[in-house]
Design a protein around this motif. Structure first.
Motif, PDB file in Angstrom:
ATOM      1  N   SER A  62      -4.850   1.096  -8.660  1.00  0.00           N
ATOM      2  CA  SER A  62      -4.164  -0.097  -8.167  1.00  0.00           C
ATOM      3  C   SER A  62      -3.485  -0.746  -9.362  1.00  0.00           C
ATOM      4  N   SER A  70       1.878   5.133  -8.971  1.00  0.00           N
ATOM      5  CA  SER A  70       1.358   4.160  -8.004  1.00  0.00           C
ATOM      6  C   SER A  70       2.451   3.202  -7.558  1.00  0.00           C
ATOM      7  N   TYR A 111      -9.746   3.282  -2.937  1.00  0.00           N
ATOM      8  CA  TYR A 111     -10.311   2.232  -3.784  1.00  0.00           C
ATOM      9  C   TYR A 111     -11.663   2.657  -4.349  1.00  0.00           C
ATOM     10  N   PHE A 133      -1.694  -1.256  -4.164  1.00  0.00           N
ATOM     11  CA  PHE A 133      -3.061  -0.764  -4.035  1.00  0.00           C
ATOM     12  C   PHE A 133      -3.156   0.760  -4.068  1.00  0.00           C
ATOM     13  N   SER A 134      -4.264   1.216  -4.633  1.00  0.00           N
ATOM     14  CA  SER A 134      -4.631   2.630  -4.612  1.00  0.00           C
ATOM     15  C   SER A 134      -4.964   3.056  -3.188  1.00  0.00           C
ATOM     16  N   TRP A 173       0.829  -1.208   0.000  1.00  0.00           N
ATOM     17  CA  TRP A 173       0.000   0.000   0.000  1.00  0.00           C
ATOM     18  C   TRP A 173       0.863   1.258   0.000  1.00  0.00           C
ATOM     19  N   ARG A 230     -10.221  -7.340  -3.851  1.00  0.00           N
ATOM     20  CA  ARG A 230      -9.602  -7.379  -5.183  1.00  0.00           C
ATOM     21  C   ARG A 230     -10.025  -8.600  -5.994  1.00  0.00           C
TER      22      ARG A 230
END
Length: 518
Positions: free
Chosen positions: A353, A404, A336, A332-333, A92, A193
């Motif tokens: 993500s 990201s 979300y 991961f974003s 993350w 996910r």
């Protein structure tokens, strides 16, 4: 009499059905418009090397063990397969990562170390619920023919097992139910996910899809040569049993005669007669008339708003630095909900993500050295038929992807040697879909029951592939091929059971049963 079966498309579903039918002695011909097998399973040349550009995660090995056995071989005789000890690595930010392991006890320990004892307990309860949903639906739905809701499914499950019907939780969203197991938003995001495995948003899919996590927890396998090696093995399997493959042979029209599919007309005008046809293309192409006006009625059209996700896919050969990757990695974003709101608004996510398959890694976390083959995936809207991804937008998407990764500590070589596939290219590969990779989105309780089944509205015409029942993914596509092969054999056997009867007047009369079947 020898039966002639035509298969349109050499994706995993078409290859599976062709191999199984050929093993039963049927005369099978596969027509593939490209020059190679695999469909979405493909390789893309980048920087002088071939990089896998399609599906990367191989689960449910038993599906293929059974398929190869039925065709007189074994999976281990055809490809080199080994288990991955790390299912996936997740991050993350730069403050560490979390691995899920093939050994669930190690996963529980890792989650406890990452987020505390309560999170480990939540993982145990989640595993139990996901496993129960999978056990309920495995034979009744995933490996069986398409069924309707609720009474036909209840009949398969068992009329006395009302609790099981409630336990699959079709009316609650995956995101909501995950909150019952995980207070830590990062873990909720991790297990949400799995909805993207079937091209859907975790905020709109039913909690039933927790079963996908159980499928992966049963084992992820690595194939030497990637999924392309599996596709090639399925081709060899069919050929050894007599299946013929005709490459560079597009199908212009499915011909209908006497109210049933009777053959094909190829792009070059050649006519090919067949007793049964399996279409291993997205059903949307049938409904859109791409196989002729007469075949339009075979399937219902999927409205654009019901399409699954598409993707932005970078296939690359590049150096990496900073983050110690495993084979499968997810970054991961931080938001979300906004990511999926962007996609619902028909825009690539601004802060996505990112999934990275490091194809040289061995699945145990061992570090690769030097340039390596990478497949990088970001979810995107299926708007490839209505929106043109300009060079400027492609560059913006690449920069967003790199930001990201950098936020989580992974740096990519700059300049970045790659080939980018957008929804525009996916729409060319999968006509009439807008680039939707997974067919119909699994949004809402009824979505799984609205997916196209094996049989179509036209007798003698069948569907197979990841956009049909039972769903997306390599093992599901193979199961769809098995269902199509079984349906063809049952229907042909039913037709052969009845023969014209000669009457005293010299006329032949069709059996009423035969007429109804046709």
């Amino acid at each position: 009499m020898e039966t002639r079966i035509a298969v349109i498309g050499a994706g995993i579903g078409g290859l599976a059905s062709a191999a199984l039918l050929a093993a039963q002695g049927h005369r099978v011909t596969v027509f593939e418009k490209s020059e190679h097998v695999g469909g979405k399973v493909r390789r893309i040349g980048v920087d002088g090397v071939q990089v896998d550009g399609g599906p990367t995660v191989f689960t449910l090995r038993d599906v293929f063990d059974e398929l190869f056995h039925r065709c007189g071989s074994s999976l281990d005789d055809e490809v080199t397969v080994r288990p991955a000890s790390i299912l996936a690595r997740h991050a993350w930010d730069r403050n560490g990562s979390l691995d899920l392991h093939a050994d669930p006890r190690r996963s529980e320990e890792a989650i406890g170390d990452f987020a505390g004892a309560a999170a480990a307990a939540g993982y145990r309860s989640f595993r139990r619920e996901a496993a129960r949903i999978y056990r309920i639906l495995d034979n009744s739905m995933l490996r069986g023919s398409k069924v309707s809701w609720p009474l036909p499914l209840m009949w398969r499950i068992g009329l006395w097992r009302v609790g099981d019907l409630i336990a699959i939780r079709p009316y609650e969203s995956l995101w909501k139910v995950l909150g019952e197991h995980f207070a830590d938003p990062r873990l909720r995001q991790l297990f949400a996910r799995y909805s993207t495995y079937c091209g859907s948003s975790p905020f709109s899919t039913p909690a039933t899809l927790m079963l996908v996590a159980h499928v992966e927890a049963q084992g992820v396998w690595l194939i030497d040569g990637g999924m392309s090696a599996l596709a090639a093995a399925l081709q060899r399997l069919g050929q050894r049993n007599g299946a013929r493959f005709r490459f560079g042979q597009g199908v212009a029209r499915i011909d209908i005669g006497r109210s049933r599919a009777s053959g094909l007309t190829l792009d070059n005008g050649e006519r090919f007669e067949a007793d049964a046809i399996i279409c291993n293309a997205d059903p949307a192409s049938l409904a859109d008339g791409r196989f002729g006006e007469a075949a339009r009625r075979a399937c219902r059209a999927v409205p654009p708003k019901r399409r699954s996700l598409s993707a932005l896919v970078w296939t690359a050969h590049a150096d990496t630095a900073g983050f110690d990757m495993s084979r499968h990695n997810v970054f991961f974003s931080p938001d979300y909900a906004r990511e999926f709101a962007d996609i619902a608004g028909s825009h690539p996510p601004r802060d996505p993500s990112v999934y990275v398959c490091a194809q040289a890694r061995d699945g145990s976390g061992r570090t690769a050295h030097g340039r390596e083959r990478l497949q990088v995936i970001v979810n995107a809207p299926a708007n490839g038929d209505t929106h043109d991804y300009s060079d400027e937008e492609r560059a913006r998407c690449t920069m967003a992807m790199r930001r990201s990764l950098s936020r989580c500590g992974l740096e990519l070589e700059d300049p970045f040697p790659h080939s980018l596939t957008t929804p525009n290219e996916f729409n060319q590969l999968l006509p009439s879909t807008g680039g939707a990779i997974y067919g119909r989105a699994s949004h809402g309780w009824a979505a799984s029951f609205l997916r196209q089944g094996t049989r179509t509205r036209i007798p003698g015409l069948y569907c197979a592939g990841g956009s049909t029942h039972p769903g997306a993914g390599v093992p599901m596509a193979a199961l769809s091929g098995r269902l199509a092969a079984h349906a063809v054999m049952r229907d042909l056997a039913s037709m052969r059971r009845f023969h014209p009867v000669v009457t005293p007047g010299g006329m032949s009369t069709r059996s009423a049963t035969t007429g109804a079947t046709g």
